[in-house]
Scaffold this active site. Structure first.
Site, PDB file in Angstrom:
ATOM      1  N   THR A  81       0.821  -1.216   0.000  1.00  0.00           N
ATOM      2  CA  THR A  81       0.000   0.000   0.000  1.00  0.00           C
ATOM      3  C   THR A  81       0.851   1.260   0.000  1.00  0.00           C
ATOM      4  O   THR A  81       0.486   2.260   0.615  1.00  0.00           O
ATOM      5  CB  THR A  81      -0.927   0.019   1.228  1.00  0.00           C
ATOM      6  N   CYS A  82       1.984   1.236  -0.705  1.00  0.00           N
ATOM      7  CA  CYS A  82       2.908   2.373  -0.622  1.00  0.00           C
ATOM      8  C   CYS A  82       2.291   3.676  -1.097  1.00  0.00           C
ATOM      9  O   CYS A  82       2.501   4.734  -0.495  1.00  0.00           O
ATOM     10  CB  CYS A  82       4.184   2.072  -1.397  1.00  0.00           C
TER      11      CYS A  82
END
Length: 265
Positions: A81-82
């Site tokens: 989920t960067c």
């Protein structure tokens, strides 16, 4: 700057076989600097900046000509989920990355939290930054006058790039695509231009060459299955990550944050 007693950083999250919305780790701690020499002593009042410059070997013995940045809390990402984590850092942790993940899934922008489309992240950013002109999608070289003027005026950037093993920009054709939030800049005495970054893989403030980040951003052309998720399906935009809706030479320009920018020099 507020002074908060140092605490041990939290352990990294364990790899997930199936990604579910989990609350991210938000840290607001005084950076611990253990520098035994006089390196980067010009930044002793800004411990996170001093540590970032020391680790990157930037302005080791001479202060920069110019340096300003936002001291924002770090958030460690959970799962792939960067991009959502970088956006949550920009928004001060509200909404959380987990809440943004739910929204992105509902809009069919992602499956597991991945965002291989700058256009998709731009749509989310525009939703949570109301007001005309709060952000814009940029196409082209990052090491340009427009980006530098934005940073000088107190703006920020959401930037995709290839992350090396130390999370610094590298050239892997997009196989290690990652997102970062650029929160400031630094110009050394040789007029080399650096950016200051936050991202979901570390609590440390990163210091990178803008030219290196720009080259990394421009080499995002191919998708590679993330090693930690061999059995997960990942969503790519039409045309792939190198297409017009992808990541190649794309970034999101943000006018600024509501808090005060720190002018170090």
């Amino acid at each position: 700057m507020s002074h908060i007693s140092p605490v041990a950083p939290p352990p990294p999250p364990a790899p997930l076989l199936k990604v579910t919305p989990v609350a991210p780790v938000v840290t607001r701690e005084r950076t611990i600097v253990n520098i035994t020499s006089d390196e980067c002593s010009w930044a002793w009042e800004y411990p996170e900046l001093q540590k970032g410059c020391y680790l990157s070997r930037v302005c080791q013995y001479a202060p920069p000509k110019h340096c300003q940045y936002y001291s924002v809390p770090s958030i460690l990402q959970v799962g792939p989920t960067c991009g959502l984590t970088a956006l949550s850092i920009l928004l001060g942790g509200q909404p959380t990355a987990a809440r943004l993940l739910e929204d992105a899934i509902n809009q069919e922008f992602t499956i597991n939290g991945e965002l291989f489309s700058a256009q998709y992240l731009f749509e989310l950013t525009r939703k949570y930054l109301p007001g005309p002109g709060a952000c814009q999608l940029h196409q082209g070289n990052l090491s340009c006058k427009k980006v530098k003027e934005l940073l000088k005026a107190g703006g920020c950037l959401l930037v995709p790039y290839d992350a090396d093993v130390n999370h610094a920009p590298c050239l892997k054709s997009g196989h290690r695509a990652h997102w970062a939030l650029i929160v400031g800049y630094l110009v050394d005495i040789q007029d080399n231009y650096y950016v200051l970054a936050r991202h979901g893989k570390t609590n440390n403030l990163a210091v990178w060459s803008l030219e290196a980040l720009s080259e990394s951003n421009a080499n995002l052309k191919e998708f590679a299955q993330p090693k930690g998720y061999p059995d997960n399906d990942f969503l790519q935009p039409p045309g792939g990550i190198g297409g017009s809706l992808g990541l190649n030479e794309r970034s999101i320009l943000v006018n600024g944050l509501p808090q005060q920018v720190l002018h170090v020099r």
